[in-house]
Design an enzyme around this catalytic site. Structure first.
Site, PDB file in Angstrom:
ATOM      1  N   LYS A  49       0.843  -1.188   0.000  1.00 21.04           N
ATOM      2  CA  LYS A  49       0.000   0.000   0.000  1.00 21.04           C
ATOM      3  C   LYS A  49       0.887   1.251   0.000  1.00 21.04           C
ATOM      4  CE  LYS A  49      -0.224  -0.061   5.037  1.00 21.04           C
ATOM      5  NZ  LYS A  49      -1.073   0.026   6.237  1.00 21.04           N
ATOM      6  N   ARG A 146      -9.928   0.805  15.250  1.00 21.91           N
ATOM      7  CA  ARG A 146     -10.029   1.445  13.934  1.00 21.91           C
ATOM      8  C   ARG A 146     -11.051   0.665  13.116  1.00 21.91           C
ATOM      9  NH1 ARG A 146      -3.878   2.077  11.857  1.00 21.91           N
ATOM     10  NH2 ARG A 146      -4.493   0.018  11.112  1.00 21.91           N
ATOM     11  N   TYR A 279      13.628  30.212   7.664  1.00 16.84           N
ATOM     12  CA  TYR A 279      12.473  30.941   8.170  1.00 16.84           C
ATOM     13  C   TYR A 279      12.414  30.943   9.694  1.00 16.84           C
ATOM     14  CZ  TYR A 279      10.648  30.807   3.386  1.00 16.84           C
ATOM     15  OH  TYR A 279      10.484  30.959   2.048  1.00 16.84           O
ATOM     16  N   MET A 326      10.124  24.481   1.941  1.00 13.63           N
ATOM     17  CA  MET A 326       9.383  23.662   0.999  1.00 13.63           C
ATOM     18  C   MET A 326      10.297  22.893   0.047  1.00 13.63           C
ATOM     19  SD  MET A 326       6.423  24.788  -1.726  1.00 13.63           S
ATOM     20  CE  MET A 326       5.323  25.357  -0.442  1.00 13.63           C
TER      21      MET A 326
END
Length: 400
Positions: A49, A146, A279, A326
């Site tokens: 997955k 779950r 930043y 980013m």
């Protein structure tokens, strides 16, 4: 040192590849064989997955099957259909569904379906329309909270399943559950879950449902709980060469990481004492030093919150400083006259660096699972099989 630096070709990555997750199928094959040796005679289902935990679903699936996996597992039917479209014919189980899940396609493509409750009606209708029974595995929630049928509703689900099976709409192939704390072997909740599961099997037998596949164990239970192996284990992170335990390394378990995350230095510059980094200026250097810019950021899967995470440049370990942006982050090279230059290879984790995904997980307050799975599509996957000649390597792919 020149402020511009000395542009050089990286010795290991093609010039067209600015960054890459290098995937070694041989490591996946080795890890499957290792896990199979722990759990024999139980079958092995390999979870592919989330694009094979970031390694590429088709690449991981083929390598796992070559290593001896009996089954493949996906969360979503859509993921399983990708494997079928790639020509993979092995048994596949998909277990997480929504109202939009294409159950008819799953039945047509011989994909087994996990059933927790509500899905059984939709699966039965799809099977009736196709005039073809669906293969299902009933899931009982033994304590994870779950997916899975609650203990209270289990008899009702079994009754529905028995009716659908008698009508030829489904074939119950398995009963399964998922463990919550198997990565902490001393916790008794695993014992409690296994007790609930065994009782659920007894109730199923009372409803004349006796499946061929009972499966519970995940990667940590495959190594630490032989009483949870039953007929099949479902393994994920271990197949990709990472330990699920806090106190045991992959090497301790005989596993080999299958991913190496690489790039090259994008810039090198000298800075004075007090220079702020990135930043928020959350970090300032306490001496004159040189900084290297690494062209990977949170858009590529590098955790923004990672603090002082390790990298490997020219045979030496350095640390990141300041916030991850980013597209990039900064490394303190710890001296003014550094030998590091633009174009030098940077290893984030894997390979010969000695840095593991778990090291980045520790720096970011998360797990090795998340680090390898979150590597973004902007990072090409380069398949380089260590058991094949270099000419057999797969060229960079645009996504996982």
């Amino acid at each position: 040192m020149s402020i511009i630096g000395d542009p050089r070709a990286t010795p290991r990555l093609p010039e067209a590849v600015e960054r890459a997750a290098v995937i070694d199928p041989a490591a996946i094959r080795h890890n499957v064989r290792t896990i199979a040796s722990y759990v024999h005679p139980a079958k092995v289902l390999v979870a592919v997955k989330a694009e094979g935990y970031g390694h590429g679903a088709v690449t991981a699936a083929r390598a796992a099957l070559e290593g001896g996996a009996d089954w493949l597992g996906t969360a979503h039917v859509s993921e399983a259909l990708v494997l079928r479209a790639a020509g993979i014919e092995a048994p596949i189980l998909a277990w997480l569904h929504t109202r939009g899940t294409d159950f008819a396609a799953a039945i047509t493509e011989h994909i087994d379906l996990g059933i927790s409750g509500w899905e059984i009606h939709h699966v039965a209708r799809a099977a009736e329309a196709l005039q073809k029974p669906a293969r299902v595995h009933l899931k009982i929630d033994t304590g994870l909270g779950r997916n899975g049928c609650t203990v209270e509703q289990w008899p009702e689900l079994l009754s529905l399943a028995a009716q659908c099976q008698e009508r030829g709409l489904i074939s119950v192939e398995g009963i399964f559950t998922h463990l919550a704390v198997a990565d902490e072997p001393d916790r008794r909740e695993t014992d409690d879950q296994l007790e609930v599961y065994r009782h659920a099997l007894e109730v199923a037998q009372e409803h004349r449902i006796v499946p061929d596949l009972r499966h519970v164990a995940n990667t940590p239970a495959a190594f630490s709980r032989p009483d949870a192996h039953f007929d099949m284990v479902r393994v994920g992170v271990g197949v990709y060469g990472h330990s699920p335990f806090a106190d045991r390394t992959a090497e301790d378990l005989g596993l080999r990481p299958a991913m190496e995350l690489r790039t090259t230095v994008a810039n090198v510059k000298q800075v004075p004492t007090g220079q702020g980094i990135s930043y928020g200026l959350t970090h300032r250097v306490d001496r004159p030093t040189s900084l290297a810019l690494v062209p990977l950021g949170y858009a590529d899967g590098i955790p923004r919150v990672a603090v002082h995470a390790p990298v490997w440049i020219n045979g030496r370990r350095y640390q990141s400083v300041g916030r991850v942006a980013m597209d990039q982050f900064v490394v303190d090279l710890e001296e003014l006259d550094t030998p590091v230059q633009v174009g030098d290879e940077v290893v984030i984790f894997g390979g010969d660096s000695g840095i593991e995904a778990a090291d980045w997980g520790g720096a970011a307050g998360t797990t090795n699972y998340e680090i390898i799975t979150r590597i973004g599509e902007r990072v090409p996957r380069v398949v380089l099989d260590s058991e094949q000649a270099p000419s057999a390597a797969t060229p960079p792919q645009g996504s996982a």
